[in-house]
Design an enzyme around this catalytic site. Sequence first.
Site, PDB file in Angstrom:
ATOM      1  N   HIS A   7      18.512  18.173   5.025  1.00  0.00           N
ATOM      2  CA  HIS A   7      17.578  19.164   4.491  1.00  0.00           C
ATOM      3  C   HIS A   7      17.918  19.636   3.085  1.00  0.00           C
ATOM      4  CE1 HIS A   7      15.920  23.240   3.813  1.00  0.00           C
ATOM      5  NE2 HIS A   7      14.838  22.651   4.284  1.00  0.00           N
ATOM      6  N   HIS A  32      10.270  19.631  13.751  1.00  0.00           N
ATOM      7  CA  HIS A  32      10.857  20.087  12.497  1.00  0.00           C
ATOM      8  C   HIS A  32      12.356  19.796  12.476  1.00  0.00           C
ATOM      9  CE1 HIS A  32      12.347  23.430   9.769  1.00  0.00           C
ATOM     10  NE2 HIS A  32      11.481  22.788   9.006  1.00  0.00           N
TER      11      HIS A  32
END
Length: 313
Positions: free
Chosen positions: A58, A16
């Site tokens: 992100h 992740h």
Amino acid sequence: MSQQKSTAHRKIVIAHRGASAYLPEHTLAAKAMAYAQGANYLEQDLVMTQDGYLVVLHDLFLDDVSDVAERFPGIRREDGRHYVIDLMLAQLLTLEISERVDAQGTPRFPNRFPPKRSRFTANTFDQEIELLQGLNRSTGGSVGLYPEIKSPAFHHDHGLDLASAVLDALKAYGYLGRDSGAIVQSFDATELQRVKHELMPERGLDLPLTQLLSGAEPFHLGLAEIATYADNIGVALDMLMGTNGQTASVEPTDVVKQAHAHGLAVHVYTLRADQLPTSFTDLDDLHRFVFERVGADGVFSDFPDRSVRFLNR
Ligand code: CA
């Protein structure tokens, strides 16, 4: 090293944002570490610069992971934030990327890599693909990509077609078919359906797709409809847990069973040893719940080393 060809039958670990528990998220250093830790896939969150380059970050804005406010104060928007889409790529690449902090400058995870230490930069999608493909060559491995199309509607509003750019890049680097080692994810169902029915056929691509679900609000499509265009669902951890009044319990919901009944694999986000749901004692306790009790097919893990170790024993 992993073999993507068997992913349909094997549980997978998706790093992740890289090995983000150990190095600043989405830096090439974090990706190289995740690779070395044996992750099956490296995740990329993708947004675009003003001049239309795909970059691996992100958020739509840069405030929590960089020195953008000091470097480019002139692009500050009314909400106080500094957006990737207001910078040219050449400007973005001069920024110093750092461990994630909150609005007060406090590290989001206090025991992780210290903010403002060493030197990290943002990188383009191309640079990350080349890192991954270079490592696959030099190690003989076969680690895959797991790119996310972030906020496509926001990009359309700014005249940028993020999904098309992602698919063009994947095609240029040889990711064409179902077993080529790339899975494409998004929360945006409309855009994911456009990818499936329009953008991939136009380019001769047939890549597996993951519909992300947040659990925060009811999703407007049922699993049977999702299964018409997607291969996997990405579900938040709390969607696996029943609730006792306010508190999440360790009694599993039937979301994984339901998904499997519709032929959808389930990838769970996000596993963090330093942010465990209440009622789990440690990360392996959570691993046992997610993989053994609930039967999920993969995890997005900030600690890819520990998730790989759990699956290997
Ligand atoms: Ca993501």
